[in-house]
Design a protein around this motif. Structure first.
Motif, short mmCIF file in Angstrom:
data_model
loop_
_atom_site.label_atom_id
_atom_site.label_comp_id
_atom_site.label_asym_id
_atom_site.label_seq_id
_atom_site.Cartn_x
_atom_site.Cartn_y
_atom_site.Cartn_z
N GLU A 162 49.08 9.79 117.38
CA GLU A 162 50.34 9.07 117.46
C GLU A 162 51.34 9.69 116.51
N VAL A 163 52.60 9.72 116.91
CA VAL A 163 53.70 10.21 116.08
C VAL A 163 54.66 9.06 115.86
N SER A 164 54.89 8.71 114.62
CA SER A 164 55.81 7.61 114.30
C SER A 164 57.03 8.17 113.59
N GLY A 165 58.16 7.50 113.76
CA GLY A 165 59.42 7.97 113.19
C GLY A 165 60.35 8.43 114.29
N GLY A 166 61.66 8.33 114.07
CA GLY A 166 62.62 8.75 115.09
C GLY A 166 62.66 7.77 116.25
N TRP A 167 63.55 8.01 117.18
CA TRP A 167 63.67 7.11 118.34
C TRP A 167 63.48 7.80 119.66
#
Length: 808
Positions: A190-195
Motif C-alpha cells: 500500500e502507498v499512503s500520502g497524496g491524493w
C-alpha cells in the motif's frame, strides 16, 4: 591515438579545449562546463581521459544518459560515431587522430520548445486586399431582436474536452513508479500520502510529493519506507524484506542435566526454548556430564518457523564388570573406593589404574581401557594369599597410605604384602608433612609401624568490609572486621556473612612461610540486584546499546572556561531513571535499510558514503523517522507522532527507540556516569592526544577551513564508527566523527537556577533542535569542548545521530 584536443560544437559556437581542461562536467547544474537541458541540477556524467583515451564516468543521474541506446551505468570509453542521448538531446561523437569532437544537437530535446511554423509561410502569394465598407447613418440602423440559441451538445463537448485535458495533465505530470519487492511477490503493498494514484500494469502513477510505502509478507518484518517522488519521469523502488527470526527448541534424550550453548553463548539447561534466532547458520552445543559432547551447525530458515532439535546424547562411559576370587575384595581407583567385588561400575572413556585389595591377600594392580558406550567384563581376578602383613598407624589418624605409589587406604590400615620384596610405604595428610618408609618383610611375618606427621601451618590475615561482618572458617566463627590466624596448610573454607549482604565464600590454602592477606568487601543486596541487570542490549539491526544508571550533575560550563559560549548556562539536573544509549553512531548501511535512496555526501568525499561510516546529511526529522521505523520493526511503541506536520515527543516516553535527551547525552558522554566531567573528550588540555578521535586534521585540509596543527588521525572526513577508543562506559565517538542530534528544542537556559531539574525533556516548543558534540570539521577550542552546544533542523555533512531508549 593520444587525446590532445576536445572540441565542443554547440548552437552557441565552437570551443577548443586542451587536455589540461579535463575533466569536463556534463549535466544540468550551473557548475557543469557542458550544460544540457534536462531535469534537476546535477552532474550527469564526467568526461576525462586515461592513458590518452577519452572515457565517460556516470554521475548522480548517470542512468538517465544513454550511449548507443544503453544506459550509462559505469565507466565507458568513447569511440568514433558513438551517439550520446539525454532526454532527446544528442551528442554526436567524432574521434580523429588526437581530437575528440562532441556535436550537441537540441532538435529533439524534450526540454527545448521549438518555434511554431506559420502555414503557407514563404509561399510568395499575393497580399490579401481589404475592401472598405459603406458608411451608414445612425438613423438608418434599426434594433434587431436575436433569438437565444441552445448549446446543449456544445456544452457537453466542452466538458468532455476539459475532462480529457485534466486527465491528460494528471497523466503527463505524474511519475511512473515500479516497486521491486525482494523476495516477492508481497502479500500486501500500500502507498499512503497524496491524493492521486493510478495503477498501470505493474507500475503506479504518482504525483510529485512524499509518500509512505507499507509492505507485508508472511514470514517477514513489515516494511514502512518513505518515498519522495521527484521530477524523474520513471524509477524503480527496491524494497528488501527482512526475514523474521526462527524459533528453536532444544531437548535431549535421555532427559539429563545438559547445558545448551548457541554461538558460544551459554543459554541454559535443556529442555531450552523456544529461542529466537536470526536466519542463517548457528552453532548449537550441548554438554552433559558423562556424555560425549554434541556440536551441530544448524541452519535456521527464519520466517517465524519453529524447529525442534532433539539431541540424542551418547554415553561417555563403559559398563565394566569386575569379579575376584575370593569375592569381597575392595576396588580402588587412585584414592577413590569404587566398591567390592563382584562389581559393575561405569568408567568414563579412557585409561584407568585400578587396584583390588583384600586383607590377607596380595593386591592386584592393572589398567582398564574404557571405550565409550562399549560394555566389557574383566577376566576373573585371582588373588593370591599373602603370608606377610604390615600394620600402618599414623599421628594424626586418617593419613593417606600408599604402597609403591598406589593408594591403599587411610591409616590405621593392615596391608597384605609379599615376603622378601622391598616396598615404599608413603603417608600424607593435608596440612601435615608427608613421609616415605622402606619396608621388607620375611615370610609369615607380622609387623607394625607408627608415623608421627608434623603439622605445617601458615599465617592468614582476613580483612572484611563492613567491619561488623562475621568471619567463619570451616563453619566456625573466628571474629569480625580483621583477624590474623595460624592455620594448617590444608584447604580451609572461608565465609564472611552479614544480614542484608551477599555471603562471601571461598576455599583458601595456607602456605607455611608465606603469609597471606585476603581482602573481602561484601556486596549489598541492592548492588547484587544491579549487577544482575544486563549492561548492554542489541537492536534487531545488531546495534549495541549501553545501559546508563541515573545520577545528578550540572549541564553547561563555567564562565571562566576558555572557549565557553553564552548558551552554555550552568543548570543542575537529576536523572531518576536508567536509560540505554547507542555505543556507536547510526551508520550508512543501517540507515539505508530504512531509506535506500539516502546519500550522505559521497560526491563531497567518498568516505562520507562508507557503509560503516556514520550517516550524515540527515535532518532532525529524518533521525526521528528512523527511530519510529526501527520501533515498528521490533513491535515497540513509536516515541514520536506528527502534529500539524511537525514531529513531537509522546509523553510519558514509550518503550520505542528515540534520540537521547540533551541531559542523557551529557550524562553518558560528557560525564560518563561519573561525578566529574572533563573539558575535552580526551582530557582537560589541548592538543588532543594521538588517536583520541576524528577531528579536523591534516588529512582534511582540502575540505575544511581550519585544521589542528600537527594532528593527523588519518581520516579526511568521517571514519568508520568505533575506530577510536571508547569512553569509560564503552561509548564511541562522543567527540569527533560527527556531531549528533538530540531530542530537545534549542533554547538558552535561564541563569541562576539552583533547583535540580528532574528528567528534563527540554523546552515544549521551539524552531530549532539541539546538536551536541564536535565533528570531523572542527578544530577550534570552542567546538572541541564537550559542553559545546549547536542547533539547527536541516541535514549537514558533519551531523548524524545515535539511538536511545528508556529502560522501562
Amino acid at each position: 591515438m593520444t587525446l590532445e584536443t576536445v572540441i565542443i560544437d554547440t548552437a552557441a559556437g565552437v570551443q577548443r579545449l586542451g587536455t589540461e581542461s579535463l575533466p569536463i562536467r556534463i549535466g544540468t547544474g550551473t557548475d557543469c562546463e557542458l550544460r544540457l537541458p534536462g531535469p534537476g541540477s546535477s552532474v550527469v556524467a564526467t568526461l576525462d581521459q586515461l592513458d590518452g583515451k577519452a572515457f565517460l564516468q556516470p554521475g548522480v543521474r548517470g542512468g538517465d544518459m544513454q550511449i548507443n541506446g544503453e544506459p550509462l551505468l559505469g565507466t565507458r570509453s568513447l569511440r568514433d560515431a558513438d551517439v550520446i542521448l539525454y532526454y532527446g538531446t544528442r551528442l554526436l561523437v567524432s574521434v580523429t587522430d588526437s581530437t575528440l569532437t562532441l556535436a550537441v544537437k537540441l532538435e529533439d530535446s524534450a526540454y527545448v520548445t521549438q518555434p511554431p511554423s506559420a502555414p503557407g509561410a514563404g509561399s510568395g502569394g499575393a497580399e490579401e486586399t481589404i475592401a472598405p465598407s459603406a458608411f451608414r447613418r445612425a438613423a438608418e440602423v434599426r434594433p434587431a431582436t436575436v433569438a437565444q440559441k441552445r448549446y446543449t451538445w456544445q456544452t457537453a463537448v466542452a466538458v468532455g474536452v476539459a475532462l480529457l485535458v485534466g486527465i491528460s495533465y494528471l497523466l503527463f505530470s505524474s511519475r511512473s513508479i515500479q516497486f521491486d519487492v525482494y523476495p516477492g511477490p508481497p502479500d500486501r503493498l500500500e502507498v499512503s500520502g497524496g491524493w492521486f494514484q493510478l495503477p498501470l500494469a505493474d507500475r503506479l502513477l504518482l504525483r510529485e510529493g512524499s509518500y509512505t510505502v507499507h509492505v507485508e509478507k508472511e514470514g517477514y518484518y513489515d516494511v514502512n519506507q518513505s518515498l519522495d517522488v521527484d521530477e524523474s519521469p520513471s524509477r524503480t523502488v527496491t524494497i528488501e524484506m527482512r526475514k523474521l527470526p526462527g524459533q528453536l527448541q532444544v531437548t535431549t534424550d535421555p532427559d539429563v542435566d545438559a547445558m545448551v550453548t548457541v554461538n558460544r553463548t551459554m543459554l541454559g539447561r535443556a529442555p531450552y526454548g523456544p529461542l529466537e534466532l536470526e536466519p542463517g547458520t548457528h552453532l548449537v552445543t550441548v554438554r552433559a556430564d558423562n556424555y560425549l559432547p554434541f556440536d551441530y551447525e544448524l541452519t535456521v530458515p527464519g520466517l517465524g518457523i519453529f524447529q525442534l532439535l532433539d539431541v540424542q546424547l551418547v554415553p561417555a562411559w563403559a559398563d565394566v564388570s569386575i569379579s575376584s576370587e575370593p569375592a569381597g575384595a575392595v576396588v580402588l581407583r587412585g584414592e577413590e573406593t569404587l566398591g567390592e567385588t563382584p562389581l559393575s561400575i561405569r568408567l568414563n572413556e579412557g585409561s584407568h589404574d585400578l587396584t583390588v585389595v583384600k586383607e590377607g591377600f596380595s593386591a592386584w594392580e592393572g589398567v582398564v581401557d574404557a571405550v565409550a558406550n562399549v560394555a566389557q567384563e574383566l577376566p576373573l581376578i585371582r588373588l593370591t594369599p599373602a603370608n606377610a602383613q604390615l600394620q600402618v598407624n599414623s599421628i594424626p589418624l586418617g593419613a593417606n597410605v600408599s604402597v609403591d605409589g598406589r593408594y591403599r587406604g587411610q591409616s590405621p590400615i593392615k596391608l597384605a604384602l609379599s615376603p622378601d620384596v622391598d616396598y615404599e610405604i608413603g603417608l600424607s595428610k593435608a596440612g601435615y608433612g608427608s613421609t616415605v618408609r622402606s619396608v621388607r618383610l620375611q615370610a609369615a611375618a607380622t609387623q607394625a609401624i607408627t608415623v608421627d606427621l608434623t603439622a605445617r601451618a601458615g599465617e592468614v590475615t582476613i580483612n572484611a568490609l563492613p567491619q561488623d561482618a562475621v568471619i567463619y572458617l570451616n563453619g566456625q566463627p573466628r571474629g569480625s572486621g580483621s583477624v590474623t590466624l595460624q592455620l594448617p596448610s590444608a584447604p580451609q573454607q572461608l565465609e564472611v556473612r552479614k544480614d542484608g549482604y551477599e555471603t562471601f565464600s571461598r576455599s583458601i590454602t595456607p602456605r607455611p612461610g608465606y603469609p597471606q592477606t585476603i581482602q573481602v568487601r561484601l556486596l549489598s543486596d541492592e548492588e547484587v540486584r544491579m549487577r544482575s541487570i544486563a549492561t548492554t542490549v542489541s537492536t534487531s539491526q545488531g546495534q549495541v546499546m549501553r545501559r546508563v544508571e541515573p545520577g545528578s550533575f550540572s549541564m553547561g560550563a563555567s564562565r571562566s572556561q576558555q572557549g565557553r559560549r553564552a548558551n552554555e548556562v550552568i543548570v543542575p539536573v537529576t536523572l531518576t531513571k536508567p536509560f540505554y544509549i547507542g555505543t556507536k553512531e547510526v551508520t550508512n548501511s543501517e540507515f539505508l535499510r530504512f531509506r535506500n535512496t539516502h546519500d550522505s555526501g559521497g560526491d563531497i568525499h567518498a568516505s562520507l558514503a562508507g557503509n560503516n561510516n556514520p550517516v550524515t546529511n540527515v535532518s532532525w526529522a529524518d533521525a526521528v523517522e528512523y527511530c519510529n521505523w526501527l520501533s515498528r520493526q521490533e513491535g515497540l511503541t513509536p516515541v514520536y507522532e506528527k502534529r500539524f506536520e511537525k514531529w513531537e515527543v509522546v509523553t510519558p516516553l514509550p518503550d520505542g527507540y528515540r534520540l537521547p535527551t540533551e541531559a542523557e547525552w551529557t550524562w553518558a558522554i560528557r560525564y560518563q556516569a561519573r561525578s566529574e566531567a572533563s573539558v575535552f573528550p580526551w582530557g582537560n588540555r589541548l592538543p588532543p592526544r594521538r588517536d583520541s578521535g576524528n577531528y579536523a586534521d591534516q588529512a582534511a585540509r582540502e575540505l575544511v577551513p581550519t585544521v589542528l596543527p600537527g594532528f593527523n588521525d588519518g581520516f579526511a572526513s568521517t571514519a568508520p564508527v568505533g575506530s577510536f577508543p571508547a569512553n569509560a562506559l564503552g561509548i564511541y565517538d562522543g567527540g569527533g566523527n560527527v556531531a549528533e542530534w538530540v531530542q530537545d528544542y534549542y533554547a538558552v537556559p535561564t541563569p541562576g537556577q539552583t533547583t535540580a531539574s528532574e528528567d528534563p525533556l527540554g523546552p515544549k516548543r521551539g524552531a530549532q533542535r539541539v546538536i551536541r558534540g564536535s565533528s570531523w570539521r572542527h578544530a577550534g577550542i570552542t567546538e572541541l569542548r564537550l559542553s559545546y552546544r549547536d542547533f539547527g533542523t536541516a541535514g549537514r555533512v558533519d551531523v548524524g545521530f545515535r539511538l536511545a531508549r528508556s529502560a522501562l
